[in-house]
Scaffold this active site. Structure first.
Site, mmCIF file in Angstrom:
data_model
loop_
_atom_site.group_PDB
_atom_site.id
_atom_site.type_symbol
_atom_site.label_atom_id
_atom_site.label_comp_id
_atom_site.label_asym_id
_atom_site.label_seq_id
_atom_site.Cartn_x
_atom_site.Cartn_y
_atom_site.Cartn_z
ATOM 1 N N ARG A 52 7.515 -5.121 8.438
ATOM 2 C CA ARG A 52 6.991 -5.146 7.079
ATOM 3 C C ARG A 52 7.048 -3.748 6.487
ATOM 4 O O ARG A 52 6.573 -2.783 7.076
ATOM 5 C CB ARG A 52 5.533 -5.637 7.089
ATOM 6 C CG ARG A 52 4.772 -5.461 5.779
ATOM 7 C CD ARG A 52 5.018 -6.621 4.835
ATOM 8 N NE ARG A 52 4.213 -6.500 3.631
ATOM 9 C CZ ARG A 52 3.136 -7.242 3.376
ATOM 10 N NH1 ARG A 52 2.715 -8.127 4.244
ATOM 11 N NH2 ARG A 52 2.484 -7.096 2.237
ATOM 12 N N ARG A 95 8.954 -10.143 1.270
ATOM 13 C CA ARG A 95 8.410 -9.509 2.479
ATOM 14 C C ARG A 95 8.858 -10.231 3.746
ATOM 15 O O ARG A 95 9.052 -11.452 3.741
ATOM 16 C CB ARG A 95 6.885 -9.402 2.423
ATOM 17 C CG ARG A 95 6.080 -10.667 2.285
ATOM 18 C CD ARG A 95 5.753 -11.118 0.863
ATOM 19 N NE ARG A 95 5.443 -10.129 -0.130
ATOM 20 C CZ ARG A 95 4.205 -9.678 -0.408
ATOM 21 N NH1 ARG A 95 3.182 -10.106 0.285
ATOM 22 N NH2 ARG A 95 4.007 -8.825 -1.363
ATOM 23 N N ASP A 111 3.908 -11.794 5.926
ATOM 24 C CA ASP A 111 2.620 -11.631 5.267
ATOM 25 C C ASP A 111 1.617 -12.473 6.044
ATOM 26 O O ASP A 111 1.841 -13.672 6.237
ATOM 27 C CB ASP A 111 2.765 -12.157 3.835
ATOM 28 C CG ASP A 111 1.667 -11.693 2.912
ATOM 29 O OD1 ASP A 111 0.907 -10.771 3.291
ATOM 30 O OD2 ASP A 111 1.571 -12.248 1.806
ATOM 31 N N ASP A 164 -2.378 -13.411 5.943
ATOM 32 C CA ASP A 164 -3.610 -13.303 5.160
ATOM 33 C C ASP A 164 -4.742 -14.051 5.847
ATOM 34 O O ASP A 164 -4.542 -15.187 6.311
ATOM 35 C CB ASP A 164 -3.424 -13.935 3.773
ATOM 36 C CG ASP A 164 -2.463 -13.162 2.894
ATOM 37 O OD1 ASP A 164 -2.411 -11.930 3.025
ATOM 38 O OD2 ASP A 164 -1.762 -13.809 2.080
#
Ligand code: ROI
Length: 159
Positions: A86, A96, A99, A101
């Site tokens: 990343r 990206r 990711d 989250d």
């Protein structure tokens, strides 16, 4: 005995073989310290939210049982993102490689500089709500909303 928490992780990738990126991230999540992977969704292909000038995303959700605090978990997730190449370009809604989250952490609501839990996108993003629903069909968010009801915004019926 340790304090076990349930954390829901949103996974997304649209660069460098996204399917492999997401599958590798799931293996990394499985191997996290003091954590077990309880459940994972299947993979979902989605149109990019943000700049349309980027490849489709592959999205998934993982359910973790963990002894890590929210901050410890966030640090671990960022380490996985970095390990998978990343690069933080500064472009806010750009492409990206990976990711990760924290979507939900128990029933907690947290607002700090580094963390917003529930993740603010959870209420309106199909690529989060569908895999969440797949993992836990009767899931209720900390504000009392049912994931099932939120999904209805993406469907229409003839009257
Ligand atoms: N769009 C989709 N479809 N899936 C994502 O995971 C995703 N992640 C992002 C932005 C750039 C907002 N768009 C996305 O961070």
């Amino acid at each position: 005995m340790k304090n076990k928490h349930t954390a829901y992780i949103g996974i997304g990738s649209n660069l460098n073989e996204p399917i492999q990126q997401v599958e590798l991230a799931l293996i990394e999540l499985q191997n996290l310290v003091d954590t077990s992977l309880v459940k994972r969704s299947t993979l979902y292909r989605s149109f990019p939210l943000g700049s349309a000038n980027q490849p489709d995303y592959i999205n998934a959700v993982a359910v973790l049982n963990t002894d890590l605090s929210t901050i410890e978990l966030l640090n671990q997730l960022q380490a996985i993102e970095n390990k998978q190449g990343r690069v933080r370009s500064g472009e806010k809604w750009g492409p990206r490689t990976l990711d990760l989250d924290i979507l939900l952490y128990d029933n907690q609501q947290i607002e700090t500089e580094r963390l917003s839990i529930p993740h603010p996108g959870i209420y309106e993003r199909a690529f989060v709500l569908y895999p969440l629903y797949e993992c836990v069909p009767d899931l209720i968010l900390p504000n009392g909303q049912k994931v099932y009801d939120l999904l209805k915004q993406f469907t229409s019926t003839k009257s």
